[in-house]
Design an enzyme around this catalytic site. Structure first.
Site, mmCIF file in Angstrom:
data_model
loop_
_atom_site.group_PDB
_atom_site.id
_atom_site.type_symbol
_atom_site.label_atom_id
_atom_site.label_comp_id
_atom_site.label_asym_id
_atom_site.label_seq_id
_atom_site.Cartn_x
_atom_site.Cartn_y
_atom_site.Cartn_z
ATOM 1 C CG LEU A 1 -2.212 -1.288 1.275
ATOM 2 C CD1 LEU A 1 -2.503 -0.740 3.048
ATOM 3 C CD2 LEU A 1 -2.942 -0.902 0.701
ATOM 4 C CG ASP A 2 0.951 4.740 -2.985
ATOM 5 O OD1 ASP A 2 1.731 3.299 -3.294
ATOM 6 O OD2 ASP A 2 0.366 4.394 -4.415
ATOM 7 N NE ARG A 3 5.767 8.044 5.166
ATOM 8 C CZ ARG A 3 6.879 7.995 5.886
ATOM 9 N NH1 ARG A 3 7.905 7.987 5.400
ATOM 10 N NH2 ARG A 3 6.980 8.575 7.035
#
Length: 236
Positions: free
Chosen positions: A61-63
Site C-alpha cells: 500500500l502506498d505510504r
C-alpha cells in the site's frame, strides 16, 4: 506502535493487519517506523522468538494509504500468496472520497503508467513507452454529497499510485491528494483506504475476506454512511 498494531487475524502462516495511514511499508530513506518492522517486532515479542523473524511482504500500500494487508509468516506462505497477487485471484477493494463526480458513474479504466523515481510521481504515458506498466481498475460512484463523491475502486492491477492517478484522469482527484490534486487541494489525510481484501489461505485454501473501516474522524469520510456501503462492497 507495536502495541497499537491492529491485528485482524493471525495463525502460523499469515498475519492480517489494518495498516495506519502515513506509515511506509518497509524501511526507506525517511527512517520512519515501517510496517514490516512493526509486524516483525510484534511477532518477535508475542512468540518470544530469538534472532531474526521472517515476515514476507507479498503486496503493498502506498505510504499515505491505510487499510487491510496480509503478511506471510513462512516462506512457503509468501510464495503462494505472491503468486495469488500476481493473478486475478485476489480482490482488493478501496474506498475513496473524490472531489466532484465522474461524468460516467461506473466503469473500467485502463492506462499505462510510468513512475519517476526521483520525483516519486507517476504519469499516464503511451502504451509502448519504455518502462510503462499496464494499470487497470473498475470504479463505481456510491454517493455524492456536498460536492464530493464516495467511490468504490476494485484494483485489478497493483501499480504505485494507481488509484490516485487514474481517478485524477477523470477530473476527480482524491480528496487530500496534494501530489495529484493540484495546488488548490486542501492538505489533509488522503481519502483512500483499502477496505476489503479477499484471498485464499496459502495452506488451507479457505477463501478469506477481511473488511476494515476508514477513520471516519478524518477528512471527508464522515459525510457518508460507510457501514451501508461496505455491505455493497462485498465480492463473492
Amino acid at each position: 506502535m507495536e502495541k497499537e498494531l491492529e491485528v485482524l487475524y493471525e495463525d502460523n502462516h499469515i498475519i492480517v493487519v489494518n495498516k495506519p495511514q502515513n506509515i511506509p511499508i518497509q524501511a526507506d530513506k525517511s527512517e520512519d517506523e515501517d510496517m514490516l518492522t512493526i509486524v516483525k517486532n510484534y511477532i518477535k515479542e508475542k512468540e518470544n522468538k530469538p534472532g531474526n523473524v521472517f515476515v514476507g511482504l507479498v503486496h503493498r500500500l502506498d505510504r499515505p494509504t491505510g487499510g487491510v494487508m496480509v503478511f506471510a509468516k513462512t516462506s512457503k506462505a509468501a510464495s503462494r500468496l505472491s503468486e495469488q497477487f500476481s493473478t486475478d485471484d485476489v480482490h482488493k477493494i478501496y474506498f475513496a472520497v473524490v472531489v466532484g463526480t465522474p461524468k460516467v458513474k461506473s466503469g473500467r479504466l485502463v492506462h499505462y503508467l510510468k513512475k519517476d523515481l526521483r520525483e516519486n510521481k507517476v504519469a499516464i504515458v503511451p502504451q509502448f513507452t519504455e518502462g510503462a506498466k499496464r494499470a487497470e481498475l473498475t470504479y463505481e460512484v456510491l454517493e455524492t454529497k456536498n460536492g464530493y463523491s464516495l467511490v468504490k475502486i476494485n484494483l485489478i492491477t497493483g501499480r504505485s499510485h494507481q488509484a490516485r492517478v487514474q481517478m485524477k484522469s477523470l477530473g476527480t482527484p482524491i480528496y487530500g491528494d496534494v501530489k495529484y490534486g493540484g495546488e488548490n487541494m486542501p492538505k489533509a489525510y488522503l481519502n483512500l483506504y483499502a477496505v476489503q481484501l479477499l484471498f485464499d489461505h496459502p495452506t488451507t485454501k479457505e477463501r478469506m475476506r477481511f473488511i476494515v473501516y476508514p477513520p471516519e474522524d478524518k477528512s471527508m469520510w464522515k459525510l457518508f454512511d460507510l457501514e451501508k456501503y461496505l455491505t455493497v462492497a462485498r465480492i463473492d
